[in-house]
Structure formats: structure tokens, C-alpha cells
Write a protein that holds these residues in place. Structure first.
Motif, PDB file in Angstrom:
ATOM      1  N   GLY A 213      37.945 102.118  38.666  1.00 35.63           N
ATOM      2  CA  GLY A 213      37.573 100.922  39.406  1.00 35.63           C
ATOM      3  C   GLY A 213      37.364 101.226  40.873  1.00 35.63           C
ATOM      4  N   ARG A 214      36.991 100.191  41.611  1.00 33.90           N
ATOM      5  CA  ARG A 214      36.803 100.352  43.051  1.00 33.90           C
ATOM      6  C   ARG A 214      38.154 100.547  43.729  1.00 33.90           C
ATOM      7  NH1 ARG A 214      34.565  95.960  45.907  1.00 33.90           N
ATOM      8  NH2 ARG A 214      35.644  94.579  44.465  1.00 33.90           N
ATOM      9  N   LEU A 215      38.201 101.410  44.701  1.00 34.05           N
ATOM     10  CA  LEU A 215      39.440 101.657  45.442  1.00 34.05           C
ATOM     11  C   LEU A 215      39.502 100.692  46.618  1.00 34.05           C
ATOM     12  CD1 LEU A 215      39.545 105.567  45.351  1.00 34.05           C
ATOM     13  CD2 LEU A 215      40.403 103.901  43.693  1.00 34.05           C
ATOM     14  N   VAL A 216      39.867  99.457  46.296  1.00 38.10           N
ATOM     15  CA  VAL A 216      39.951  98.378  47.275  1.00 38.10           C
ATOM     16  C   VAL A 216      41.345  97.754  47.168  1.00 38.10           C
ATOM     17  CG1 VAL A 216      37.475  97.917  47.275  1.00 38.10           C
ATOM     18  CG2 VAL A 216      38.938  96.749  45.616  1.00 38.10           C
ATOM     19  N   PRO A 217      41.780  97.003  48.190  1.00 37.22           N
ATOM     20  CA  PRO A 217      43.163  96.505  48.212  1.00 37.22           C
ATOM     21  C   PRO A 217      43.599  95.742  46.968  1.00 37.22           C
ATOM     22  CG  PRO A 217      42.199  96.269  50.380  1.00 37.22           C
ATOM     23  CD  PRO A 217      41.083  96.738  49.474  1.00 37.22           C
ATOM     24  N   LYS A 218      42.723  94.901  46.398  1.00 35.86           N
ATOM     25  CA  LYS A 218      43.169  94.067  45.272  1.00 35.86           C
ATOM     26  C   LYS A 218      43.505  94.887  44.028  1.00 35.86           C
ATOM     27  CE  LYS A 218      39.311  92.666  42.363  1.00 35.86           C
ATOM     28  NZ  LYS A 218      38.772  91.498  41.642  1.00 35.86           N
ATOM     29  N   LYS A 219      43.064  96.141  43.981  1.00 32.81           N
ATOM     30  CA  LYS A 219      43.358  96.985  42.818  1.00 32.81           C
ATOM     31  C   LYS A 219      44.755  97.611  42.901  1.00 32.81           C
ATOM     32  CE  LYS A 219      39.205  96.596  40.968  1.00 32.81           C
ATOM     33  NZ  LYS A 219      38.936  95.991  39.649  1.00 32.81           N
ATOM     34  N   VAL A 221      45.936 100.293  44.371  1.00 37.03           N
ATOM     35  CA  VAL A 221      45.954 101.736  44.133  1.00 37.03           C
ATOM     36  C   VAL A 221      47.143 102.382  44.840  1.00 37.03           C
ATOM     37  CG1 VAL A 221      44.668 103.886  44.431  1.00 37.03           C
ATOM     38  CG2 VAL A 221      43.473 101.789  43.793  1.00 37.03           C
ATOM     39  N   ARG A 222      47.483 101.902  46.031  1.00 31.80           N
ATOM     40  CA  ARG A 222      48.631 102.476  46.756  1.00 31.80           C
ATOM     41  C   ARG A 222      49.924 102.289  45.968  1.00 31.80           C
ATOM     42  NH1 ARG A 222      47.093 104.070  51.783  1.00 31.80           N
ATOM     43  NH2 ARG A 222      45.082 103.239  52.484  1.00 31.80           N
ATOM     44  N   ALA A 223      50.083 101.142  45.345  1.00 29.23           N
ATOM     45  CA  ALA A 223      51.275 100.912  44.518  1.00 29.23           C
ATOM     46  C   ALA A 223      51.282 101.845  43.314  1.00 29.23           C
ATOM     47  CB  ALA A 223      51.318  99.458  44.060  1.00 29.23           C
ATOM     48  N   LEU A 224      50.113 102.098  42.740  1.00 27.78           N
ATOM     49  CA  LEU A 224      50.020 103.004  41.602  1.00 27.78           C
ATOM     50  C   LEU A 224      50.379 104.428  42.013  1.00 27.78           C
ATOM     51  CD1 LEU A 224      49.257 103.628  38.675  1.00 27.78           C
ATOM     52  CD2 LEU A 224      46.853 103.762  39.404  1.00 27.78           C
ATOM     53  N   PRO A 242      37.497 102.206  50.149  1.00 26.14           N
ATOM     54  CA  PRO A 242      38.248 102.445  51.384  1.00 26.14           C
ATOM     55  C   PRO A 242      39.701 102.853  51.185  1.00 26.14           C
ATOM     56  CG  PRO A 242      37.844 100.093  51.061  1.00 26.14           C
ATOM     57  CD  PRO A 242      37.000 100.818  50.064  1.00 26.14           C
ATOM     58  N   GLU A 243      40.273 102.661  49.998  1.00 25.33           N
ATOM     59  CA  GLU A 243      41.661 103.035  49.741  1.00 25.33           C
ATOM     60  C   GLU A 243      41.808 104.470  49.226  1.00 25.33           C
ATOM     61  OE1 GLU A 243      44.599 100.216  49.633  1.00 25.33           O
ATOM     62  OE2 GLU A 243      43.218 100.208  51.324  1.00 25.33           O
ATOM     63  N   ALA A 274      47.094 107.380  29.072  1.00 23.84           N
ATOM     64  CA  ALA A 274      47.354 105.963  29.316  1.00 23.84           C
ATOM     65  C   ALA A 274      46.394 105.487  30.389  1.00 23.84           C
ATOM     66  CB  ALA A 274      48.807 105.730  29.749  1.00 23.84           C
ATOM     67  N   PHE A 275      46.260 104.165  30.483  1.00 20.20           N
ATOM     68  CA  PHE A 275      45.368 103.545  31.462  1.00 20.20           C
ATOM     69  C   PHE A 275      46.183 102.583  32.310  1.00 20.20           C
ATOM     70  CE2 PHE A 275      42.500 100.030  32.678  1.00 20.20           C
ATOM     71  CZ  PHE A 275      41.533 100.749  33.376  1.00 20.20           C
ATOM     72  N   ALA A 276      45.927 102.570  33.620  1.00 22.65           N
ATOM     73  CA  ALA A 276      46.656 101.671  34.521  1.00 22.65           C
ATOM     74  C   ALA A 276      45.681 100.855  35.355  1.00 22.65           C
ATOM     75  CB  ALA A 276      47.575 102.468  35.436  1.00 22.65           C
TER      76      ALA A 276
END
Length: 367
Positions: A213-219, A221-224, A242-243, A274-276
Motif C-alpha cells: 500500500g501507500r506509505l502514508v500516515p493512515k496506513k 507503517v511506523r507502528a508496524l 512519504p513514510e 502473513a499480511f499486515a
């Protein structure tokens, strides 16, 4: 029928809406209809081309909102507006994707009857002035587009409920979940898994979690990344944004492929264990149902968007604070859960139901 598909972007721009529109374009063309697809050109130059029975019309746009604020709302000028208007005016019926894009508003100002697929509810872009302005836009311009549609198809209960409660309770609407080609997305063999890892440069014996997916805040990614930092798993990321700087925290335990053709996504799923997708504000993400069709255990956030998956044994819904343990649990799921995951996708997201529902809506709208 002459069908005009209208979306904000089209491939090679990445996103679930683009891929659903692409699937519908092929579906309509295969059914013998004359199909034009009109969308903003980013990242390609404007122009027209015909491929496999579909006429692609790419219009000039200013993509500043996505580039600066991760908001996928391309802007079009008078020339782009006129291009959309001409293409839609020449069709018997239009299929518009989402109600608030500039292309959608331009398309629905013509006399051509149209249906709308609404993929997402309102997404927060960090609060401040943006969120209330966006909410107002949905209740004004968006409401107008939806109310004048011959029919509105919502991709999930969560999206439908948000629009019913906050925008318009009286729409001519139904629920049509997104679909996946289960002949392409399937449970990978050991040989396919090995070949996929070699193709993407992923360690052969690694335990791999895929994010697409897009590396944007709503995804989130930092938490992942933070959650995987407490495990030995390897993160495989397909997508950009941008993330992307957050990925560096995992060092050698990350493989990042910014963009691949969608035709190679089955290969990406084959490489994973697995998928996250710990995101918020989703509709029904295409990547998630592709992961299920590929037989992968999935970890998602506890966002209401994923409430409809609560009954699927192959999906773990979790608060972000418990993401690390949820990933460990997903990776420990028995092989039988792959069968569960696959069966869930086949029962709910098959192509035949999806195709028949949309062809019927378009035929009814064109009468």
C-alpha cells in the motif's frame, strides 16, 4: 453500451481504487461494451491510448495535494474538465469512482446517467482545518453527486453506514464488495514461494510479513515497523510514499519494492507468510482480499472498517498497542488457516457476482 469509467487516477498510479476500476474496465470490455476510462495522468504525461479494447484518456492534473500532504485529490483545470465532459457526454452511461474527486464532479455535471462506486468514507488527514473542510465537502458537493446518481454501490458496510449517517440517508444504494481474481491470487506452492523470494531478494528462510500500500500516515507503517522490531520477522513492503523513512529502523530485515505492476502482486503474496494492514479509514482494501485469496493469515487494526472480518478465523483485528503480539500469533497460525483464508475470499469476493452486479446496474441506469 458505451461506458465511461471515471476515477481520480489510473495505473501506473498505485491504489486500490485504480485496480478496482481496471478490473471493471476489463470486465466491461470482455462483455462486449465500448469502454473509455478517464482519469488524471499522474505519473504519466497526458494523452490517449487504446489497449485490449479499452480507450484510456489521461488528462493533465496538478498532484500537489498528494505530493505535499498525502491527500490523493488531484486537481484539474478547465481543459481537463472539458475532456472529462466530452468523454462522458459521448457515453450511454458513466461509472464514477467516489463522489468527491474533481473528475467525478466534472463527469456528473453532464446529462449522461451514471452510477457511483463509493470506496471510502471520510479519512482524517490529521485534524486542524482540513478535516472539517473535507466533511463539509462531502455534505455538499459529495451529497449532490450521490443523490443524482441512478445508483450508489458501497464497497463495505462501514462506508455505507458513514454516508447514511453523515451525508445522505435516502440514497438509491446497495452493497457490492470488491472482487479478486481467485485464479491469479491463490495459495502458493513451495516452488512458487522460493521463486518469489529469489525474485524480490528476500532471504529464503526468513519469516516474512508483507505490507502492500501507500506509505502514508493512515496506513500506520511506523507502528508496524515498531511492532516488528520486537520480533525476528522480515518486513516486505510493496509501495511508496512519504513514510518510507520509517523502514530504516529495521535495517537489513526489510525489503522495499516501491512499485511493481499489479500483475506481479500474486508473486509478492507468494513470498509472504502473513499480511499486515494496520491502517485506519479504509473501505474494503483490495490488497487485503488479495491476501485472503492467497491463503495468508492477516493482521489488521481494530478500526471499524475491518469489523466485517471479525468472523474470519484467518484475520486478527488488534489495537495498535498489541500489534506485535498479533503478528506473532498470525505467523504461528497452522497451515489449515490458509484454507480458511482462501475459502473466505472465494465465498465473498468472487468475480462472477461482482461482474453480474455491475453490469446489471449499468444496464438499468442506461434505460
Amino acid at each position: 453500451m458505451r461506458i465511461a469509467i471515471v476515477s481520480h487516477y489510473m495505473p501506473p498510479h498505485t491504489g486500490g481504487v485504480e485496480q478496482v476500476a481496471a478490473l471493471l474496465a476489463r470486465t466491461y470490455a470482455d462483455a462486449g461494451h465500448e469502454v473509455s476510462w478517464i482519469a488524471c495522468a499522474t505519473p504519466l504525461p497526458p494523452g490517449e491510448a487504446t489497449e485490449e479494447g479499452v480507450r484510456f484518456v489521461r488528462i493533465a492534473d496538478a498532484n500537489v495535494l498528494e505530493r505535499r500532504f498525502a491527500m490523493p485529490f488531484p486537481l484539474i483545470g478547465l481543459g481537463g474538465w472539458r475532456t472529462v465532459a466530452r468523454a462522458v457526454a459521448g457515453a450511454d452511461v458513466a461509472h464514477v469512482h467516489d463522489c468527491l474527486y474533481a473528475t467525478s464532479i466534472a463527469a456528473t455535471r453532464q446529462r449522461t446517467p451514471y452510477i457511483v462506486t463509493q470506496h471510502v468514507a471520510m479519512v482524517s488527514f490529521g485534524g486542524g482545518l482540513i478535516d472539517p473542510l473535507l466533511a463539509t465537502a462531502y455534505r455538499t458537493a459529495g451529497r449532490d453527486v450521490l443523490r443524482r446518481a441512478r445508483h450508489v454501490a458501497f464497497v463495505s458496510e462501514n462506508v455505507r453506514d458513514w454516508f447514511t449517517q453523515h451525508v445522505a440517508p435516502d440514497l438509491r444504494a446497495s452493497l457490492i464488495p470488491n472482487a479478486v481474481d481467485t485464479s491469479l491470487f491463490h495459495v502458493a506452492s513451495d516452488a512458487e514461494r522460493t521463486a518469489a523470494r529469489e525474485a524480490f531478494g528476500i532471504p529464503r528462510d526468513a519469516v516474512v510479513v508483507l505490507f502492500a500500500g501507500r506509505l502514508v500516515p493512515k496506513k500506520n507503517v511506523r507502528a508496524l515497523v515498531d511492532a516488528l522490531g520486537h520480533t525476528d520477522a522480515h518486513l516486505f513492503v510493496v509501495g511508496d510514499g512519504p513514510e518510507r523513512d520509517a523502514l530504516a529502523a529495521l535495517g537489513h530485515r526489510v525489503t522495499h519494492v516501491p512499485r511493481i505492476p499489479h500483475a506481479r502482486m500474486p508473486e509478492a503474496f507468494a513470498a509472504a507468510d502473513a499480511f499486515a494492514l494496520p491502517s485506519t479509514g479504509e473501505g474494503l482494501p483490495l490488497s487485503l482480499i488479495e491476501a485472503l485469496a492467497s491463503g495468508l493469515p492477516c493482521v489488521v487494526s481494530d478500526d471499524p472498517a475491518f469489523a466485517g472480518l471479525a468472523a474470519c478465523d484467518a484475520v486478527i483485528r488488534t489495537p495498535l498497542a498489541q500489534l506485535s503480539s498479533a503478528l506473532v500469533d498470525a505467523l504461528a497460525m497452522p497451515a489449515s488457516r490458509r484454507v480458511t483464508s482462501r475459502a473466505w475470499a472465494e465465498a465473498r469476493y468472487g468475480l462472477a457476482r461482482f461482474r453480474d452486479a455491475y453490469l446489471a446496474l449499468l444496464a438499468e441506469a442506461a434505460r
